[in-house]
Design an enzyme around this catalytic site. Structure first.
Site, short mmCIF file in Angstrom:
data_model
loop_
_atom_site.label_atom_id
_atom_site.label_comp_id
_atom_site.label_asym_id
_atom_site.label_seq_id
_atom_site.Cartn_x
_atom_site.Cartn_y
_atom_site.Cartn_z
N LYS A 1 0.75 -1.09 -0.10
CA LYS A 1 -0.02 -0.12 0.00
C LYS A 1 0.67 1.32 0.00
O LYS A 1 1.38 1.61 1.01
CB LYS A 1 -0.77 0.04 1.12
CG LYS A 1 -1.86 1.13 1.15
CD LYS A 1 -2.42 1.37 2.43
CE LYS A 1 -3.49 2.86 1.89
NZ LYS A 1 -2.83 3.77 1.99
N GLU B 1 10.73 1.94 9.94
CA GLU B 1 11.84 2.71 9.75
C GLU B 1 11.15 4.27 9.92
O GLU B 1 10.18 4.44 8.95
CB GLU B 1 12.31 2.47 8.38
CG GLU B 1 13.51 3.21 8.02
CD GLU B 1 13.50 4.66 7.52
OE1 GLU B 1 13.50 5.51 8.38
OE2 GLU B 1 13.25 4.87 6.48
N CYS C 1 14.56 11.38 5.48
CA CYS C 1 14.40 11.04 7.01
C CYS C 1 15.81 10.93 7.54
O CYS C 1 16.13 11.25 8.58
CB CYS C 1 13.65 9.87 7.35
SG CYS C 1 14.24 8.40 6.36
N GLU D 1 11.05 16.73 13.41
CA GLU D 1 11.22 16.53 12.09
C GLU D 1 10.52 17.34 11.35
O GLU D 1 9.22 17.20 11.32
CB GLU D 1 11.21 15.26 11.74
CG GLU D 1 11.68 14.64 10.26
CD GLU D 1 11.48 13.07 9.98
OE1 GLU D 1 12.35 12.64 9.40
OE2 GLU D 1 10.49 12.57 10.42
#
Length: 489
Positions: free
Chosen positions: A184, A260, A294, A393
């Site tokens: 997905k 992750e 990331c 972040e």
């Protein structure tokens, strides 16, 4: 748009067939122009149920999990098909992701396609059984064998920032290990995943149901995939907040999860480093793909005595980088993926100002880019490591420069974060560099610009940056179970 995308939009891949979405179609948008590129199938809950059923049947009733030679053959077929259509894939990637075309010769496309070779080779060379020899317990002698087997049905949920790299870093090892997969992808970049359906059905011998691709705007389908008891494992890349939800959803069935997640990685510049080189490299990296990575080092930790020098060097680099058209070969900073993501970055810049930070470079939308989701490469100074933009972040082309007092303080600040995904250290003294390497709790670490990304190298993080490793032999083994067999000696 091109031969891989039908005029009516990309279909789903379920049970070996290309099928329309039960909820119709949805638009995919060019982030550089804000124009609709075309459409993708919008899956329903029934489509997801069918995809999981197909993957379950393919795993339980076929020889896929027991035939590593077939798996290697099929992965090489997929690699070759993607290479044959590489220019069409490049066009899709630049348009849908907003990725600078220069990156498609590396991690945005050609790199991960080539990485399928590693997975195919590993399927053939991996030692699936290990003889432990004979041991005696309670007067009974037994020969023990360790066998590694596929986990089963894998649900793979992927983000939009590096779709080919992340999709293939999951599909390659999972399929090579003998699993079946339901993928997905993020609704922001459905084509990058959906076009694999046509390549798989037309150019490979992958059996029906082994790979299923379900594009959808319904984020609830991801939760449905996680909770489905027919799914044995979830592999997820995305935000830490969503990762927590994945863990919660998988807990009901004690389902294996690979995560992750986010990062706020630090570049530590020691006082004996070449400041111009270190600052320029770090500043340049946060502008690549508009900072939508990331593992980028978005905090630069510098000696207090050299703070002004570091700011000047970083500012010089960032002021020379313009957010621009991703189709141009010299562009490195393209658009953000969406208006939503641009709004998020702009909110963080307002927070930085409110907390007393100075925007030394950038900080706004480029005046020459009225269309597209662009933000200028930005440098923030004057804040401590506890500031919001130093802890959270941002996922935009934003670098924060933070002062430290000594090497121990630099290590402390690098670790003063909920994340531990990546990082770098710059310096000339090998002993001091080694102390930093030993002290910083992070999954990957670059020394003086060394590159850690490769198919055979495991990638993942400490703390809230995730659980497990992707890529390399360690990433392959995430998709395996361990069975011990004992027979009378």
């Amino acid at each position: 748009m091109n031969g891989l995308v039908p005029p009516e939009g990309t279909p789903l891949l379920i049970g070996g067939k290309l099928v329309p979405g039960g909820s119709g179609v949805f638009a995919t948008v060019d982030p550089a122009t804000e124009e609709v590129l075309g459409h993708a199938a919008d899956a329903s809950a029934e489509d997801m149920d069918a995809a999981v059923a197909a993957a379950r049947t393919a795993f339980d009733d076929s020889d896929w999990s027991r035939d590593p030679a077939l798996r290697a053959h099929c992965l090489r077929q997929l690699r070759d098909a993607m290479r044959e259509h590489i220019e069409e894939l490049r066009e899709i990637t630049v348009a849908e992701v907003g990725a600078p075309v220069s990156l498609t010769s590396g991690p945005q496309l050609e790199g991960p396609v080539g990485d399928l070779t590693f997975s195919a080779d590993l399927a053939e060379s991996y030692v699936w059984e290990t003889d432990l020899g004979v041991a005696e317990q309670m007067g009974i002698s037994s020969r023990r064998v360790i066998r590694r087997e596929a986990t089963g049905v894998v649900g793979a949920i992927t983000p939009w920032n590096f779709p080919h790299q992340i999709n293939l870093a999951k599909l390659g090892p999972a399929l090579a290990a003998g699993n079946t997969v339901v993928l997905k992808p993020a609704p922001d970049t459905p084509w990058c995943a959906a076009v694999l359906g046509a390549l798989v059905t037309e150019h490979t011998d992958i059996p029906a149901g082994v790979l299923n691709i379900v594009t959808s705007t319904d984020h609830g389908l991801g939760a449905r995939l996680v909770a489905d008891p027919r799914v044995d494992m979830i592999t997820f890349t995305g935000s830490t907040a969503t990762g927590r939800s994945v863990m919660t959803g998988a807990a009901a069935n004690l389902k294996r999860t690979f995560l992750e997640l986010g990062g706020k990685s630090a570049a530590i510049v020691l006082d004996d480093a070449d400041m111009n080189a270190a600052a320029a490299y770090t500043a340049f990296s946060v502008a690549v793909h508009a900072g939508q990575g990331c593992a980028l080092t978005t905090r630069m930790l510098v000696p207090r005595a050299r703070y002004d020098e570091a700011v000047a060097a970083a500012a010089g680099t960032l002021s020379g980088i313009r957010a621009g058209d991703p189709t141009k070969p010299r562009t490195i900073c393209g658009p953000l993926i969406s208006a939503r993501q641009r709004d998020r970055v702009e909110r963080y810049l307002e927070i930085a100002r409110a907390e007393g930070g100075t925007i030394a470079v950038g900080g706004g939308r480029p005046a020459n880019r009225p269309q597209g989701f662009y933000i200028e490469p930005t440098l923030i100074t004057g804040l401590s490591n506890t500031a919001t933009v130093a802890q959270e972040e941002i996922f935009g082309p934003v670098l924060v420069v933070i002062a430290y007092d000594d090497d121990a303080d630099a290590i402390r600040l690098a670790n003063e974060s909920p994340y531990g995904l990546s990082g770098s250290v710059w310096g000339n003294d090998p002993e001091r560099i080694e102390r930093v390497i030993a002290g910083v709790r992070t999954g990957t670490l670059s020394v003086n610009g060394g590159l850690w990304y490769h198919a055979d190298a495991p990638f993942g993080g400490y703390k809230q940056s995730g659980i497990g490793r992707e890529m390399g032999v360690a990433g392959f083994e995430e998709y395996l179970e361990t069975k011990l067999i004992a027979t009378p000696a």
